[in-house]
Design a protein around this motif. Structure first.
Motif, PDB file in Angstrom:
ATOM      1  N   GLY A 179       0.786  -1.224   0.000  1.00  0.00           N
ATOM      2  CA  GLY A 179       0.000   0.000   0.000  1.00  0.00           C
ATOM      3  C   GLY A 179       0.812   1.265   0.000  1.00  0.00           C
ATOM      4  N   GLY A 180       0.230   2.304   0.575  1.00  0.00           N
ATOM      5  CA  GLY A 180       0.783   3.637   0.512  1.00  0.00           C
ATOM      6  C   GLY A 180       2.088   3.808   1.270  1.00  0.00           C
ATOM      7  N   THR A 233      -1.290   3.490  -2.510  1.00  0.00           N
ATOM      8  CA  THR A 233      -2.602   3.026  -2.036  1.00  0.00           C
ATOM      9  C   THR A 233      -3.355   2.242  -3.098  1.00  0.00           C
ATOM     10  N   MET A 235      -4.481  -1.670  -2.891  1.00  0.00           N
ATOM     11  CA  MET A 235      -5.868  -2.145  -2.967  1.00  0.00           C
ATOM     12  C   MET A 235      -6.021  -3.236  -4.029  1.00  0.00           C
ATOM     13  N   VAL A 243      -3.485   2.169   3.451  1.00  0.00           N
ATOM     14  CA  VAL A 243      -4.029   3.207   2.579  1.00  0.00           C
ATOM     15  C   VAL A 243      -3.848   4.583   3.190  1.00  0.00           C
ATOM     16  N   ASP A 251      -5.999   7.308   2.703  1.00  0.00           N
ATOM     17  CA  ASP A 251      -7.196   8.137   2.617  1.00  0.00           C
ATOM     18  C   ASP A 251      -8.389   7.339   3.124  1.00  0.00           C
ATOM     19  N   ASP A 290     -12.222   6.724  -1.037  1.00  0.00           N
ATOM     20  CA  ASP A 290     -11.189   7.264  -1.925  1.00  0.00           C
ATOM     21  C   ASP A 290     -10.087   6.241  -2.197  1.00  0.00           C
ATOM     22  N   SER A 291      -9.858   5.341  -1.254  1.00  0.00           N
ATOM     23  CA  SER A 291      -8.879   4.278  -1.483  1.00  0.00           C
ATOM     24  C   SER A 291      -9.392   3.298  -2.532  1.00  0.00           C
ATOM     25  N   ALA A 348      -8.872   4.959  -5.759  1.00  0.00           N
ATOM     26  CA  ALA A 348      -7.460   4.858  -6.125  1.00  0.00           C
ATOM     27  C   ALA A 348      -7.152   3.475  -6.691  1.00  0.00           C
ATOM     28  N   ILE A 375      -2.409   8.525  -3.656  1.00  0.00           N
ATOM     29  CA  ILE A 375      -3.334   9.381  -2.944  1.00  0.00           C
ATOM     30  C   ILE A 375      -3.008  10.878  -2.949  1.00  0.00           C
ATOM     31  N   ARG A 413      -5.777  13.837   5.839  1.00  0.00           N
ATOM     32  CA  ARG A 413      -6.351  12.574   5.370  1.00  0.00           C
ATOM     33  C   ARG A 413      -6.100  11.496   6.410  1.00  0.00           C
TER      34      ARG A 413
END
Length: 253
Positions: free
Chosen positions: A30-31, A61, A65, A78, A80, A84-85, A88, A165, A229
């Motif tokens: 992820g992020g 992110t 996902m 993530v 956010d 929103d994830s 993304a 993000i 966020r």
């Protein structure tokens, strides 16, 4: 009769491992902001408290996902909200010419909060920009820094690639969902936004505060509307096993 030294050492290692609850390794994709701001700095404490060793792959992110939905990992980190994830993830999948079906039972656990900041090259004399100015620059309506009180220098917008993000949050919060100007420079990671702005006198872009604090290079932060966020973990269904231990330990109370 004394036990051989290697036997004693093995027993000691086994005892220490058992006491720490070692043996569970949890892979997360992820992020890079939740990775650098929460997960990696607290990895030793997580292992000590839960017995879970985390291994984080900072791919953004959206790609995190996608990895979750594909079953490659059981947890996505993530940067956010869940909605929103998911968006993304869809954008990352589209950029990779991939179709994904988002499960309807995703669960989000908040583990922190991050601030986004606007950065420019350190030689830039502009110290603050309004939402309207930032939107007009990002969409291409304003093309020269002299239009916002700066030098006679072309504006160069720096954004993160699809599925990451920082640029999505900026687009939602500052640009009211409008599209970035064609020709915007696309960074491959949030950290690379700082690299490109540092190399580009007319550059500007949204960056994660955690990355700027870790090393601003030749960029600087300017005044801009607040952009915060949530940082979180996403699982398919309620987290179980090692994922539950991690989520329970990190979740914002």
């Amino acid at each position: 009769m004394k036990a051989p030294a290697f036997v004693l050492l093995s027993l000691m290692i086994a005892s220490l491992a058992g006491g720490a609850g070692a043996g569970e390794v949890l892979e997360i994709s992820g992020g890079t902001t939740p990775q650098k701001d929460v997960l990696e700095p607290r990895a030793a404490d997580i292992l000590k408290a839960t017995g879970v060793e985390i291994k984080v792959n900072g791919v953004g992110t959206g790609n995190g996902m996608v990895a979750l939905v594909d079953g490659k990992v059981s947890v996505a980190a993530v940067g956010d909200t869940l909605a929103d994830s998911i968006e993304a993830g869809k954008k990352a999948a589209k950029a990779a010419s991939k179709d994904i079906k988002i499960p309807d039972n995703l669960v989000f656990t908040q583990i922190g909060t991050d601030e986004l900041v606007v950065i420019v090259h350190k030689s830039n004399g502009v110290t603050a920009l309004t939402k309207a100015q930032l939107k007009d620059m990002a969409t291409g309506k304003i093309t020269n820094w002299k239009e916002v009180g700066g030098a006679d220098l072309p504006v160069k917008v720096v954004v993160t690639k699809a599925g990451m993000i920082p640029s999505l949050v900026f687009q939602k919060t500052i640009m009211d969902g409008a599209e970035y100007v064609k020709g915007a420079l696309e960074a491959q990671s949030p950290r690379e936004v700082i690299t490109w702005v540092s190399r580009t006198p007319g550059g500007f872009g949204p960056a994660a505060d955690v990355h700027v604090k870790a090393g601003a290079g030749d960029s600087k932060t300017i005044g801009a509307p607040a952009m915060s966020r949530p940082l979180g973990l996403v699982t398919i269904g309620a987290p179980t096993g090692a994922a539950k231990k991690l989520a329970d330990y990190l979740k914002v109370k």
